[in-house]
Motif scaffolding. Structure first.
Motif, mmCIF file in Angstrom:
data_model
loop_
_atom_site.group_PDB
_atom_site.id
_atom_site.type_symbol
_atom_site.label_atom_id
_atom_site.label_comp_id
_atom_site.label_asym_id
_atom_site.label_seq_id
_atom_site.Cartn_x
_atom_site.Cartn_y
_atom_site.Cartn_z
ATOM 1 N N LEU A 176 0.837 -1.200 0.000
ATOM 2 C CA LEU A 176 0.000 0.000 0.000
ATOM 3 C C LEU A 176 0.870 1.248 0.000
ATOM 4 C CD1 LEU A 176 -2.294 -1.054 2.988
ATOM 5 C CD2 LEU A 176 -2.983 -1.053 0.589
ATOM 6 N N ASP A 177 0.254 2.387 -0.334
ATOM 7 C CA ASP A 177 0.947 3.652 -0.125
ATOM 8 C C ASP A 177 1.227 3.776 1.367
ATOM 9 O OD1 ASP A 177 0.835 4.459 -2.814
ATOM 10 O OD2 ASP A 177 -1.189 5.264 -2.549
ATOM 11 N N ARG A 178 2.334 4.392 1.718
ATOM 12 C CA ARG A 178 2.752 4.436 3.128
ATOM 13 C C ARG A 178 1.716 5.076 4.044
ATOM 14 N NH1 ARG A 178 7.073 2.094 4.029
ATOM 15 N NH2 ARG A 178 7.778 2.973 5.984
ATOM 16 N N LYS B 204 -1.350 4.704 3.975
ATOM 17 C CA LYS B 204 -2.468 3.785 4.183
ATOM 18 C C LYS B 204 -2.155 2.657 5.155
ATOM 19 C CE LYS B 204 -4.428 4.549 -0.379
ATOM 20 N NZ LYS B 204 -4.840 3.905 -1.636
#
Length: 122
Positions: free
Chosen positions: A81-83, A85
């Motif tokens: 995931l994007d950090r 998230k």
């Protein structure tokens, strides 16, 4: 969106966490958690955060005989995931609440974290 400009939400808006102005969908984080072999069941909710409004919290049931640490699980999610998230905290429980239909009772999981909060960011 209808032609007359009305917008209809087709999913549960409360499953969205708003953290630092970013929209984070619980199901997206849960999908990443379920990819870990030790995770049997997971529920992701927004919890109060003084700086960001809400923070991503994962409440997890591990498979029998399996063990995973909070940091290991958060790092695992960060690779998928994007950090912003990834869960900022992980709580391990023996079982998660379900409603009469067998669905995960997300409201029951979320409520204890917001009890007594001055404001509710949902």
């Amino acid at each position: 969106m209808r032609e007359d400009g009305y917008l209809f939400l087709v999913d549960r808006k409360k499953d969205m966490i708003i953290s630092g102005g970013f929209n984070i969908y619980s199901t997206e984080v849960e999908t990443a958690l379920y990819e870990h072999p030790a995770v049997q069941e997971a529920c992701v909710v927004g919890v109060p955060d003084e700086k960001w409004g809400e923070a991503v919290k994962a409440v997890v049931v591990t498979r029998p005989g399996q063990h995973v640490g909070e940091q290991e699980l958060a790092d695992f999610c960060a690779t998928r995931l994007d950090r912003f998230k990834k869960p900022r905290s992980v709580e391990f429980v023996a079982a998660l609440p379900h409603n009469r239909n067998g669905k995960l009772d997300r409201k029951a999981v979320r409520e204890p974290y917001w009890a007594g909060a001055d404001r509710r960011v949902h």
